[in-house]
Write a protein that holds these residues in place. Structure first.
Motif, PDB file in Angstrom:
ATOM      1  N   LYS A 349       0.890  -1.275   0.133  1.00  0.00           N
ATOM      2  CA  LYS A 349      -0.515  -0.026  -0.440  1.00  0.00           C
ATOM      3  C   LYS A 349       0.590   1.326  -0.056  1.00  0.00           C
ATOM      4  CE  LYS A 349      -3.820  -1.593   2.091  1.00  0.00           C
ATOM      5  NZ  LYS A 349      -5.167  -1.654   1.224  1.00  0.00           N
ATOM      6  N   GLU A 350       1.784   1.315   0.652  1.00  0.00           N
ATOM      7  CA  GLU A 350       3.025   2.400   0.891  1.00  0.00           C
ATOM      8  C   GLU A 350       3.420   3.160  -0.577  1.00  0.00           C
ATOM      9  OE1 GLU A 350       6.950   2.046   2.128  1.00  0.00           O
ATOM     10  OE2 GLU A 350       6.484   0.016   2.643  1.00  0.00           O
ATOM     11  N   TYR A 351       3.231   1.932  -1.777  1.00  0.00           N
ATOM     12  CA  TYR A 351       4.004   2.879  -2.542  1.00  0.00           C
ATOM     13  C   TYR A 351       2.309   3.311  -3.785  1.00  0.00           C
ATOM     14  CZ  TYR A 351       8.632   0.905  -2.726  1.00  0.00           C
ATOM     15  OH  TYR A 351       9.473   0.994  -2.162  1.00  0.00           O
ATOM     16  N   HIS A 352       1.046   2.903  -3.864  1.00  0.00           N
ATOM     17  CA  HIS A 352      -0.255   3.646  -3.718  1.00  0.00           C
ATOM     18  C   HIS A 352      -0.572   2.834  -5.301  1.00  0.00           C
ATOM     19  CE1 HIS A 352       0.357   6.831  -0.832  1.00  0.00           C
ATOM     20  NE2 HIS A 352       1.523   6.863  -1.090  1.00  0.00           N
ATOM     21  N   VAL A 353       0.402   1.913  -6.062  1.00  0.00           N
ATOM     22  CA  VAL A 353      -0.421   1.959  -7.408  1.00  0.00           C
ATOM     23  C   VAL A 353      -0.921   0.782  -6.980  1.00  0.00           C
ATOM     24  CG1 VAL A 353       1.590   2.797  -8.422  1.00  0.00           C
ATOM     25  CG2 VAL A 353       1.504   0.443  -7.337  1.00  0.00           C
ATOM     26  N   GLU A 354      -1.490   0.255  -5.267  1.00  0.00           N
ATOM     27  CA  GLU A 354      -2.391  -0.883  -5.749  1.00  0.00           C
ATOM     28  C   GLU A 354      -3.443  -0.124  -5.361  1.00  0.00           C
ATOM     29  OE1 GLU A 354      -4.449  -1.971  -3.067  1.00  0.00           O
ATOM     30  OE2 GLU A 354      -3.269  -0.036  -1.726  1.00  0.00           O
ATOM     31  N   ARG A 355      -4.166   0.849  -4.875  1.00  0.00           N
ATOM     32  CA  ARG A 355      -4.854   1.254  -4.976  1.00  0.00           C
ATOM     33  C   ARG A 355      -5.696   2.439  -5.864  1.00  0.00           C
ATOM     34  NH1 ARG A 355      -5.511   6.715  -4.049  1.00  0.00           N
ATOM     35  NH2 ARG A 355      -3.737   8.041  -3.629  1.00  0.00           N
ATOM     36  N   TYR A 356      -4.657   2.538  -6.774  1.00  0.00           N
ATOM     37  CA  TYR A 356      -5.265   3.242  -8.210  1.00  0.00           C
ATOM     38  C   TYR A 356      -5.903   2.131  -9.541  1.00  0.00           C
ATOM     39  CZ  TYR A 356      -1.402   5.946  -6.649  1.00  0.00           C
ATOM     40  OH  TYR A 356      -0.959   7.197  -5.924  1.00  0.00           O
ATOM     41  N   LEU A 357      -4.983   0.582  -8.726  1.00  0.00           N
ATOM     42  CA  LEU A 357      -5.114  -0.728  -9.412  1.00  0.00           C
ATOM     43  C   LEU A 357      -6.788  -1.109  -9.165  1.00  0.00           C
ATOM     44  CD1 LEU A 357      -5.335  -2.807 -11.742  1.00  0.00           C
ATOM     45  CD2 LEU A 357      -4.201  -4.132  -9.764  1.00  0.00           C
ATOM     46  N   ARG A 358      -7.357  -0.965  -7.671  1.00  0.00           N
ATOM     47  CA  ARG A 358      -8.299  -0.924  -7.245  1.00  0.00           C
ATOM     48  C   ARG A 358      -9.383   0.028  -7.867  1.00  0.00           C
ATOM     49  NH1 ARG A 358      -8.524  -0.525  -1.770  1.00  0.00           N
ATOM     50  NH2 ARG A 358      -6.401  -0.036  -1.813  1.00  0.00           N
ATOM     51  N   GLU A 359      -9.405   1.349  -7.613  1.00  0.00           N
ATOM     52  CA  GLU A 359      -9.753   2.282  -7.937  1.00  0.00           C
ATOM     53  C   GLU A 359     -10.438   2.540  -9.562  1.00  0.00           C
ATOM     54  OE1 GLU A 359      -8.684   5.963  -6.593  1.00  0.00           O
ATOM     55  OE2 GLU A 359      -8.972   5.594  -4.295  1.00  0.00           O
ATOM     56  N   CYS A 360      -9.429   1.710 -10.513  1.00  0.00           N
ATOM     57  CA  CYS A 360      -9.712   2.331 -12.213  1.00  0.00           C
ATOM     58  C   CYS A 360     -10.784   1.523 -12.562  1.00  0.00           C
ATOM     59  CB  CYS A 360      -8.560   1.998 -12.615  1.00  0.00           C
ATOM     60  SG  CYS A 360      -7.927   0.304 -12.881  1.00  0.00           S
ATOM     61  N   MET A 361     -11.305  -0.057 -11.395  1.00  0.00           N
ATOM     62  CA  MET A 361     -12.224  -0.710 -11.676  1.00  0.00           C
ATOM     63  C   MET A 361     -13.603   0.558 -12.209  1.00  0.00           C
ATOM     64  SD  MET A 361     -11.049  -3.314 -12.579  1.00  0.00           S
ATOM     65  CE  MET A 361     -13.084  -4.514 -12.888  1.00  0.00           C
ATOM     66  N   VAL A 362     -13.368   1.823 -10.936  1.00  0.00           N
ATOM     67  CA  VAL A 362     -14.764   2.390 -11.079  1.00  0.00           C
ATOM     68  C   VAL A 362     -15.589   2.728 -12.819  1.00  0.00           C
ATOM     69  CG1 VAL A 362     -16.050   4.639 -10.023  1.00  0.00           C
ATOM     70  CG2 VAL A 362     -14.770   3.069  -9.383  1.00  0.00           C
ATOM     71  N   PRO A 363     -15.010   3.516 -13.305  1.00  0.00           N
ATOM     72  CA  PRO A 363     -14.775   3.883 -14.415  1.00  0.00           C
ATOM     73  C   PRO A 363     -14.785   3.057 -16.000  1.00  0.00           C
ATOM     74  CG  PRO A 363     -12.835   4.488 -13.901  1.00  0.00           C
ATOM     75  CD  PRO A 363     -12.904   3.959 -12.847  1.00  0.00           C
ATOM     76  N   ARG A 364     -14.274   2.258 -15.295  1.00  0.00           N
ATOM     77  CA  ARG A 364     -14.172   0.526 -16.257  1.00  0.00           C
ATOM     78  C   ARG A 364     -15.182  -0.187 -16.025  1.00  0.00           C
ATOM     79  NH1 ARG A 364     -10.846  -4.798 -17.155  1.00  0.00           N
ATOM     80  NH2 ARG A 364     -10.772  -4.557 -19.576  1.00  0.00           N
ATOM     81  N   ILE A 365     -16.099   0.022 -14.701  1.00  0.00           N
ATOM     82  CA  ILE A 365     -17.830  -0.554 -15.007  1.00  0.00           C
ATOM     83  C   ILE A 365     -18.753   0.849 -14.469  1.00  0.00           C
ATOM     84  CG2 ILE A 365     -18.997  -1.643 -13.199  1.00  0.00           C
ATOM     85  CD1 ILE A 365     -16.532  -3.082 -11.945  1.00  0.00           C
ATOM     86  N   ALA A 366     -18.910   2.358 -14.494  1.00  0.00           N
ATOM     87  CA  ALA A 366     -19.749   2.460 -14.699  1.00  0.00           C
ATOM     88  C   ALA A 366     -19.256   3.931 -15.252  1.00  0.00           C
ATOM     89  CB  ALA A 366     -19.405   3.167 -12.876  1.00  0.00           C
ATOM     90  N   PRO A 367     -20.300   4.613 -15.287  1.00  0.00           N
ATOM     91  CA  PRO A 367     -21.647   4.294 -15.691  1.00  0.00           C
ATOM     92  C   PRO A 367     -22.588   3.226 -16.403  1.00  0.00           C
ATOM     93  CG  PRO A 367     -21.001   6.803 -16.608  1.00  0.00           C
ATOM     94  CD  PRO A 367     -20.062   6.166 -16.597  1.00  0.00           C
ATOM     95  N   ILE A 368     -21.748   3.045 -17.668  1.00  0.00           N
ATOM     96  CA  ILE A 368     -21.938   2.165 -18.383  1.00  0.00           C
ATOM     97  C   ILE A 368     -21.915   0.856 -17.989  1.00  0.00           C
ATOM     98  CG2 ILE A 368     -21.213   3.582 -20.304  1.00  0.00           C
ATOM     99  CD1 ILE A 368     -24.072   2.276 -21.607  1.00  0.00           C
ATOM    100  N   SER A 369     -21.853  -0.586 -18.933  1.00  0.00           N
ATOM    101  CA  SER A 369     -20.427  -1.314 -18.553  1.00  0.00           C
ATOM    102  C   SER A 369     -20.071  -0.965 -19.563  1.00  0.00           C
ATOM    103  CB  SER A 369     -21.101  -2.931 -18.797  1.00  0.00           C
ATOM    104  OG  SER A 369     -22.298  -3.486 -19.718  1.00  0.00           O
ATOM    105  N   PRO A 370     -18.561  -2.071 -20.833  1.00  0.00           N
ATOM    106  CA  PRO A 370     -18.195  -1.732 -21.627  1.00  0.00           C
ATOM    107  C   PRO A 370     -18.487  -2.661 -22.914  1.00  0.00           C
ATOM    108  CG  PRO A 370     -16.283  -2.728 -20.484  1.00  0.00           C
ATOM    109  CD  PRO A 370     -17.746  -3.008 -19.683  1.00  0.00           C
ATOM    110  N   GLU A 371     -19.404  -3.514 -22.315  1.00  0.00           N
ATOM    111  CA  GLU A 371     -19.800  -4.092 -23.616  1.00  0.00           C
ATOM    112  C   GLU A 371     -21.392  -3.789 -23.929  1.00  0.00           C
ATOM    113  OE1 GLU A 371     -17.624  -6.620 -21.244  1.00  0.00           O
ATOM    114  OE2 GLU A 371     -19.261  -5.479 -20.429  1.00  0.00           O
TER     115      GLU A 371
END
Length: 388
Positions: A349-371
């Motif tokens: 967590k101290e390098y922060h990039v794992e948080r970015y990976l978790r958070e970047c799922m939000v714009p991938r899923i929402a507000p509409i799915s890629p499909e």
């Protein structure tokens, strides 16, 4: 054709960056660990007048365009705030666009200035547990009784409901079987978030902990007629005016987050020495990062085109959806590559990039799915038959 930002947009970016510098990695790491709405960050943006960037000047806002707001939201995400910072102010930027377009003057005077000043937090209540993105099938009912509507139903994935004082709510006022088209009979309201009538249950999730997501259970909520936006039964039409700006801004946030992850990965690749050489000297590190840069820049061009089309009053549907899709994928690739570039440290967590990976799922899923974006482009742009 000029691809440079305007002087005003450069000023927006610089001003936002100066504000965000006050909220460093430690601030967002704490918010990610402990939760709690980022109130200090929210209020600083309010104090400097940024929460109402797209609200007309006569109602307390800055009266700027979606293209300007995209610059602002990209800068917030890129600063280190990621989706936590962007989502904290997201609804202030675009959420009350239906009020701006379809509200009467009295409603605008009453509803918009408090949002612009940061005195009121709102949530956007459309999605339901059993309908997903099939908005025409909403089950929440609003029945008129005199000068009030009585609302009953359930909503899900409602952001900031833990702290909201207001809610932008879509409900069915005419039963589905009694309308000519499924899009008819839905009505939009902007009203008080009455917690005596709305039960809020927070959803534990993988990222963006400080901006809550919730289930809402609504029973007997009384909504005054004066809180109805526009005409009864035309709410679906009204919320469409907020969908394209939302896609554009989500895309800009995904790009900002991707650029943040890419910058962290590039810095680490230059500094990390293995086998007596920086790992960034290896093409197996260089090439994926270079590919991420190209993907992010290409997605930003689509965001810029979509924002320009919307601000010109053109039909921005195809470009807005394409921008959301391309930015979501590019942001995800950059965040994932940032973790892989850091190797084992990317998991810390101290390098922060794992948080970015978790958070970047939000714009991938929402507000509409890629499909569903792919379905939209296939049907509306390519003229292929509807598949669902």
């Amino acid at each position: 054709m000029n691809f440079e930002m305007s002087k005003e947009q450069e000023s927006i970016r610089d001003s936002i960056e100066r504000i965000c510098q006050r909220f460093d990695d430690a601030y967002w790491l704490e918010r990610d660990r402990d939760g709690g709405f980022p109130e200090a960050f929210f209020q600083q943006l309010a104090k400097d007048g940024w929460l109402g960037i797209c609200i007309p000047e006569e109602y307390g806002g800055a009266g700027l365009k979606i293209a300007d707001a995209a610059v602002m939201m990209e800068a917030i995400a890129r600063s280190g705030a990621g989706m936590s910072g962007a989502s904290a102010v997201h609804i202030n930027v675009f959420g009350l666009n239906p009020v701006v377009v379809f509200g009467n003057d009295a409603q605008k005077q009453r509803m918009l200035p408090p949002m612009a000043r940061g005195e009121v937090k709102s949530c956007f209540a459309v999605t339901e547990p059993n309908t997903g993105l099939n908005t025409t099938q909403l089950k929440t009912r609003a029945v008129r009784r005199g000068e009030r509507y009585i609302v009953d139903g359930a909503k899900v994935w409602i952001s900031t409901a833990q702290v909201a004082q207001k809610v932008l709510l879509l409900a069915r006022t005419t039963p589905l079987e009694q309308v000519d088209k499924p899009t008819h009979g839905l009505t939009l309201f902007y009203t008080d978030f009455d917690r005596s009538k709305i039960e809020v249950r927070e959803i534990e999730k993988m990222g963006r902990k400080c901006v809550d997501s919730n289930e809402l259970f609504i029973e007997g909520l009384e909504v005054p007629v004066e809180d109805r936006i526009g005409e009864e039964g035309r709410g679906f039409e009204y919320i469409l005016h907020g969908m394209n700006p939302e896609r554009i801004l989500i895309a800009s946030e995904a790009i900002g987050l991707g650029r943040l992850a890419l910058s962290r990965a590039t810095r680490y690749a230059n500094e990390r020495i293995v086998f007596n050489r920086p790992i960034g000297q290896n093409q197996s590190i260089q090439h994926p990062l270079a590919r991420c840069w190209m993907q992010l820049e290409a997605a930003w061009l689509m965001v810029s085109q979509a924002a320009w089309q919307y601000d010109q009053g053109m039909n921005a549907g195809a470009c807005a959806n394409a921008a959301k899709y391309l930015a979501g994928e590019a942001g995800f690739d950059a965040c994932q590559q940032a973790v892989m570039t850091h190797g084992g440290y990317g998991y810390a967590k101290e390098y922060h990039v794992e948080r970015y990976l978790r958070e970047c799922m939000v714009p991938r899923i929402a507000p509409i799915s890629p499909e569903l974006v792919l379905c939209y482009i296939a049907e509306r742009v390519l003229g292929l038959p509807k598949s669902y």
